[in-house]
Design a protein around this motif. Structure first.
Motif, PDB file in Angstrom:
ATOM      1  N   VAL A 255      -1.985 -39.209 -19.195  1.00  0.00           N
ATOM      2  CA  VAL A 255      -1.999 -38.764 -17.664  1.00  0.00           C
ATOM      3  C   VAL A 255      -2.928 -37.694 -16.436  1.00  0.00           C
ATOM      4  CG1 VAL A 255      -0.470 -39.943 -15.647  1.00  0.00           C
ATOM      5  CG2 VAL A 255      -0.394 -40.846 -17.807  1.00  0.00           C
ATOM      6  N   ARG A 256      -3.949 -38.136 -16.617  1.00  0.00           N
ATOM      7  CA  ARG A 256      -4.509 -37.352 -15.141  1.00  0.00           C
ATOM      8  C   ARG A 256      -4.592 -37.417 -13.776  1.00  0.00           C
ATOM      9  NH1 ARG A 256     -10.216 -38.190 -18.363  1.00  0.00           N
ATOM     10  NH2 ARG A 256      -9.729 -38.173 -20.576  1.00  0.00           N
ATOM     11  N   LEU A 257      -3.847 -36.307 -12.893  1.00  0.00           N
ATOM     12  CA  LEU A 257      -2.423 -36.186 -12.255  1.00  0.00           C
ATOM     13  C   LEU A 257      -3.900 -35.938 -11.177  1.00  0.00           C
ATOM     14  CD1 LEU A 257       0.793 -35.360 -12.561  1.00  0.00           C
ATOM     15  CD2 LEU A 257      -0.644 -38.215 -12.111  1.00  0.00           C
ATOM     16  N   TYR A 258      -4.589 -36.391 -10.529  1.00  0.00           N
ATOM     17  CA  TYR A 258      -5.177 -36.615  -9.540  1.00  0.00           C
ATOM     18  C   TYR A 258      -5.103 -35.606  -8.197  1.00  0.00           C
ATOM     19  CZ  TYR A 258      -9.260 -36.707 -13.392  1.00  0.00           C
ATOM     20  OH  TYR A 258     -10.201 -36.495 -14.397  1.00  0.00           O
ATOM     21  N   ASP A 259      -6.347 -35.594  -7.585  1.00  0.00           N
ATOM     22  CA  ASP A 259      -6.122 -35.007  -6.294  1.00  0.00           C
ATOM     23  C   ASP A 259      -7.007 -34.383  -5.619  1.00  0.00           C
ATOM     24  OD1 ASP A 259      -3.966 -35.373  -3.933  1.00  0.00           O
ATOM     25  OD2 ASP A 259      -2.117 -33.915  -4.575  1.00  0.00           O
ATOM     26  N   ARG A 260      -6.684 -34.520  -4.673  1.00  0.00           N
ATOM     27  CA  ARG A 260      -7.567 -33.749  -3.151  1.00  0.00           C
ATOM     28  C   ARG A 260      -8.155 -32.369  -3.638  1.00  0.00           C
ATOM     29  NH1 ARG A 260      -5.197 -34.477   2.996  1.00  0.00           N
ATOM     30  NH2 ARG A 260      -5.081 -37.411   2.884  1.00  0.00           N
ATOM     31  N   LEU A 261     -10.082 -32.480  -4.399  1.00  0.00           N
ATOM     32  CA  LEU A 261     -10.420 -31.330  -4.389  1.00  0.00           C
ATOM     33  C   LEU A 261      -9.763 -30.265  -3.719  1.00  0.00           C
ATOM     34  CD1 LEU A 261     -12.244 -30.232  -6.915  1.00  0.00           C
ATOM     35  CD2 LEU A 261     -14.355 -30.977  -5.643  1.00  0.00           C
ATOM     36  N   PHE A 262      -9.737 -30.281  -2.584  1.00  0.00           N
ATOM     37  CA  PHE A 262      -9.716 -28.775  -2.055  1.00  0.00           C
ATOM     38  C   PHE A 262      -8.477 -29.263  -1.351  1.00  0.00           C
ATOM     39  CE2 PHE A 262     -14.006 -29.410  -2.067  1.00  0.00           C
ATOM     40  CZ  PHE A 262     -15.094 -28.472  -1.684  1.00  0.00           C
ATOM     41  N   ALA A 263      -8.188 -28.008  -0.854  1.00  0.00           N
ATOM     42  CA  ALA A 263      -6.983 -27.761   0.407  1.00  0.00           C
ATOM     43  C   ALA A 263      -6.750 -27.877   1.096  1.00  0.00           C
ATOM     44  CB  ALA A 263      -6.131 -26.531  -0.373  1.00  0.00           C
ATOM     45  N   ALA A 264      -7.905 -27.537   1.559  1.00  0.00           N
ATOM     46  CA  ALA A 264      -8.091 -27.294   3.402  1.00  0.00           C
ATOM     47  C   ALA A 264      -8.882 -27.785   3.876  1.00  0.00           C
ATOM     48  CB  ALA A 264      -8.709 -26.244   3.641  1.00  0.00           C
ATOM     49  N   PRO A 265      -8.636 -28.533   5.030  1.00  0.00           N
ATOM     50  CA  PRO A 265      -9.640 -29.844   5.718  1.00  0.00           C
ATOM     51  C   PRO A 265     -10.468 -30.202   5.506  1.00  0.00           C
ATOM     52  CG  PRO A 265      -7.833 -29.031   7.270  1.00  0.00           C
ATOM     53  CD  PRO A 265      -7.815 -28.438   5.965  1.00  0.00           C
ATOM     54  N   PHE A 266     -11.267 -28.674   6.038  1.00  0.00           N
ATOM     55  CA  PHE A 266     -12.921 -27.908   6.520  1.00  0.00           C
ATOM     56  C   PHE A 266     -12.904 -27.122   5.755  1.00  0.00           C
ATOM     57  CE2 PHE A 266     -11.043 -29.315  10.910  1.00  0.00           C
ATOM     58  CZ  PHE A 266     -11.652 -30.539  10.810  1.00  0.00           C
ATOM     59  N   PRO A 267     -13.566 -27.137   4.542  1.00  0.00           N
ATOM     60  CA  PRO A 267     -13.450 -26.441   2.953  1.00  0.00           C
ATOM     61  C   PRO A 267     -14.489 -25.408   3.983  1.00  0.00           C
ATOM     62  CG  PRO A 267     -13.970 -28.595   1.566  1.00  0.00           C
ATOM     63  CD  PRO A 267     -13.629 -28.445   4.126  1.00  0.00           C
ATOM     64  N   GLY A 268     -14.148 -24.117   3.479  1.00  0.00           N
ATOM     65  CA  GLY A 268     -15.061 -22.712   3.952  1.00  0.00           C
ATOM     66  C   GLY A 268     -14.693 -22.377   5.592  1.00  0.00           C
ATOM     67  N   LEU A 269     -13.740 -23.189   6.569  1.00  0.00           N
ATOM     68  CA  LEU A 269     -13.395 -23.310   7.538  1.00  0.00           C
ATOM     69  C   LEU A 269     -14.138 -23.324   8.609  1.00  0.00           C
ATOM     70  CD1 LEU A 269     -10.271 -20.861   7.307  1.00  0.00           C
ATOM     71  CD2 LEU A 269     -10.447 -23.401   7.625  1.00  0.00           C
ATOM     72  N   ARG A 270     -15.235 -23.791   8.098  1.00  0.00           N
ATOM     73  CA  ARG A 270     -16.194 -24.043   9.092  1.00  0.00           C
ATOM     74  C   ARG A 270     -15.566 -24.808  10.452  1.00  0.00           C
ATOM     75  NH1 ARG A 270     -19.028 -28.768   6.372  1.00  0.00           N
ATOM     76  NH2 ARG A 270     -18.082 -30.143   6.731  1.00  0.00           N
ATOM     77  N   ASN A 271     -16.240 -23.995  11.544  1.00  0.00           N
ATOM     78  CA  ASN A 271     -15.353 -24.516  12.953  1.00  0.00           C
ATOM     79  C   ASN A 271     -16.084 -26.123  13.459  1.00  0.00           C
ATOM     80  OD1 ASN A 271     -14.883 -24.864  15.697  1.00  0.00           O
ATOM     81  ND2 ASN A 271     -15.806 -23.892  16.384  1.00  0.00           N
ATOM     82  N   PRO A 272     -15.315 -26.579  13.421  1.00  0.00           N
ATOM     83  CA  PRO A 272     -15.495 -28.473  13.346  1.00  0.00           C
ATOM     84  C   PRO A 272     -15.589 -29.380  14.779  1.00  0.00           C
ATOM     85  CG  PRO A 272     -12.979 -27.842  12.664  1.00  0.00           C
ATOM     86  CD  PRO A 272     -12.971 -26.645  12.708  1.00  0.00           C
ATOM     87  N   TRP A 273     -15.498 -27.687  15.572  1.00  0.00           N
ATOM     88  CA  TRP A 273     -15.289 -28.084  16.806  1.00  0.00           C
ATOM     89  C   TRP A 273     -17.035 -27.744  17.255  1.00  0.00           C
ATOM     90  CZ3 TRP A 273     -12.297 -31.060  15.886  1.00  0.00           C
ATOM     91  CH2 TRP A 273     -10.946 -30.642  15.176  1.00  0.00           C
TER      92      TRP A 273
END
Length: 625
Positions: A506-524
């Motif tokens: 059984v392979r328990l997959y989850d989100r590949l990235f732990a942050a909503p905006f990978p690299g913490l670019r400024n989403p705004w």
């Protein structure tokens, strides 16, 4: 036709909290299951009411065959094919194969498979831009003969320097005054292979002072000595996207040419090219109309092709079909469903305003779809043995569990019961915390679909680890009998007969990235792929290829996006599953009760070697407090 001024890039908005919860200042919550608006439906309805295009609706999905489709492409596929189907029209699948260096038939086959997997079909309308190479070339000669195009012999650096900026006009090429006769002779020699790559480029003659840089004499043909996967070595000059795309639409009699917002500033060029050809009697009217919609901006993923390539090449994932990748081949292998993607597309809607969609919205759509269709099965992921001391050794009986609690018509299945069972390790606590209602010494629980048992103790190894739990059962409390209602207990746990359970990977997959905006670019702020045009255009060509969303080297980041990879995005365990799952077919989707939705792996699952991937958990474990 006058050129429209370029639009200032608009930053995507923050994830809309109304998608999941009530908004601030008394704004009523939006029902996440309700369909969102789609302005294109209104456009098409008005066109049909006015009799434009004779009431026909013909759309197209035009990917470049240079990679695998991702979640963003799913939105475009569903939009284009869906609008055509809603209006008894048709949607073409057209491969924009104008860059022979990057393209391959492998990608074409994968793209076609993904479109079919999403539930759509193009019938006889599978086309290629290369189908029109002869016509595109003939039209280019016509533009030269009309004085509307010229061969430019500047170097790449000179072309770049002469383009100007968003605030400064471009500078006319010294070759702009080249006569049609001279340009036509040179263009034919380009076609004949007399010049090396980059020696010349064919440009339209429009307006070097236009505020829209796309109208500043854009390049439409370049020299590229490369073999094409369909045309071989027949051509050494290739048309560029802005020129090819609009003409292909017109030749195929597309009515509504739908693309993402980054092509909004390209619309004046789209119109200019086909209007000139129609005025010259080369194309039929009515001509297609381009409409732009907001691309998919999804948290916790990267959709840039450059970054996806880096993830694969760097060994951060197990290939393009890794279930953690935001590719459609990865989504299919993970257990996501076509119906879930269509539900997602309907819920997020279609607008002209860029905004961020939280990953939880996509995951909720998959849960909703899988909840309705996935049969229930039992799996014990972290097993520890439960021994029923007062149950006869060697004896077994059948208990019966519903295949789907909301669909009684699917009936029930037999689940074998015996003296030794597997249960989840966290369903036992020797020293239970407050509010813990599962097994502990002296406590009673119901074994789901079976009996009430009472814990009498546990065996431990030399290190103090629990190796087995002991209990007794009450034979009068079997589920489905009158005795089951005579006694009530708070705890309810699942189990499997140790003698009958089947081991499985059984392979328990989850989100590949732990942050909503990978690299913490400024989403705004400005996204890299919405960067000012001069930051991303190549010399002589003011466009990025459709689907080639990797023009983000100037993207502002706070740190390497790879630093945000989720170390818990994949965990492989050996679990036990109920006997029925030994016969599961690849891509069978099921709910493991109390755990989530899983799929028999498309690549590795086999008889005698079951492999299941987790698609999504039962509840959103990423929910904000």
């Amino acid at each position: 036709m006058s050129a429209a001024p370029p639009q200032t890039p608009v930053a995507p908005k923050a994830p809309d909290p109304a998608v999941r919860t009530a908004g601030k200042e008394g704004r009523p919550p939006r029902d996440p299951a309700a369909p969102a608006s789609n302005f294109l439906r209104a456009v098409i309805a008005e066109d049909k009411r006015n009799g434009k295009y004779g009431g026909q609706v013909v759309t197209r999905f035009p990917p470049e065959p240079n990679g695998y489709l991702h979640y963003g492409h799913a939105k475009s596929i569903i939009l284009n094919f869906g609008l055509a189907a809603e209006n008894d029209g048709r949607c073409h699948l057209r491969f924009d194969d104008t860059n022979p260096i990057k393209e391959d038939v492998e990608f074409e086959d994968s793209i076609a498979d993904s479109v079919r997997w999403l539930g759509f079909d193009w019938g006889p309308h599978r086309h290629h831009a290369s189908d029109y190479y002869d016509q595109l070339y003939a039209f280019a000669e016509w533009f030269i003969e009309q004085g509307l195009a010229y061969v430019d012999s500047q170097s790449a650096d000179q072309l770049r320097a002469s383009r100007g900026t968003l605030t400064q006009p471009g500078t006319a090429s010294p070759y702009r005054a080249r006569s049609p006769e001279a340009s036509l002779a040179l263009f034919r020699r380009m076609r004949g292979g007399e010049f090396p790559d980059g020696a010349h480029i064919l440009r339209l003659k429009i307006d070097m002072a236009s505020p829209n840089v796309n109208m500043r004499d854009p390049g439409i043909y370049r020299i590229r000595h490369a073999s094409h996967h369909r045309t071989g070595d027949n051509w050494c000059i290739y048309p560029l996207y802005d020129y090819t795309h609009c003409i292909s639409d017109a030749l195929e009699r597309i009515t509504h040419s739908i693309c993402t917002l980054e092509f909004q500033d390209h619309r004046p060029l789209y119109d200019w090219v086909i209007e000139k050809l129609a005025d010259g009697g080369k194309l039929l009217r009515p001509l297609p109309q381009q409409y732009e919609f907001a691309r998919l901006n999804l948290t916790y993923v990267v959709l840039s092709k450059r970054r996806l390539i880096e993830l694969v090449a760097g060994g951060h994932v197990d290939g393009w079909d890794d279930p953690r990748m935001p590719t459609l081949v990865g989504a299919r292998r993970r257990g996501f469903t076509p119906e879930g993607f269509r539900l997602f597309a309907e819920r997020i809607g279609v607008s002209k305003a860029d905004s961020w969609i939280d990953m939880s919205v996509l995951e909720d759509c998959m849960r909703d779809d899988l909840n309705a269709r996935a049969p229930r099965r039992i799996a014990v992921l972290d097993p520890v043995k439960l021994v029923i001391d007062n149950y006869p050794e060697g004896a077994s009986k059948e208990c019966f569990a519903p295949n789907h609690p909301q669909r009684p018509e699917l009936g029930k299945r037999a689940v074998p019961f015996s003296r030794e069972l597997w249960i989840e390790r966290d369903d036992f606590q020797e020293h239970p915390q407050k509010g813990y209602f599962r097994l502990s010494p002296g406590a009673e629980v119901r074994l789901r679909y079976a009996f009430i048992v009472k814990c009498t103790g546990a065996d431990k190894d030399a290190a103090g680890n629990v190796t087995a739990i002991h209990c007794t059962y009450d034979a009068d409390t079997r589920s489905g009998t009158p005795g089951a209602d005579a006694r009530k207990v708070k705890g309810n746990i699942h189990w499997l007969s140790a003698a009958h359970a089947v081991p499985a990977e059984v392979r328990l997959y989850d989100r590949l990235f732990a942050a909503p905006f990978p690299g913490l670019r400024n989403p705004w702020g400005t996204r890299g792929d919405d960067a000012p045009v001069e930051a991303v255009v190549s010399p002589g060509h003011a466009t990025v290829v459709a689907g080639d969303d990797d023009a983000d080297p100037a993207e502002p980041v706070e740190r390497n996006y790879l630093d945000d990879l989720n170390p818990a995005s994949k965990r492989v365990i050996t679990a036990f599953v109920e006997p029925l799952l030994a016969a599961a077919a690849r891509e069978d989707r099921i709910q493991f009760e109390r755990h989530g939705y899983f799929v028999a792996d498309l690549a590795d699952h086999a008889p005698g070697k079951p492999v299941f991937n987790r698609a999504v958990t039962l509840k959103d474990s990423w929910a904000k407090p």
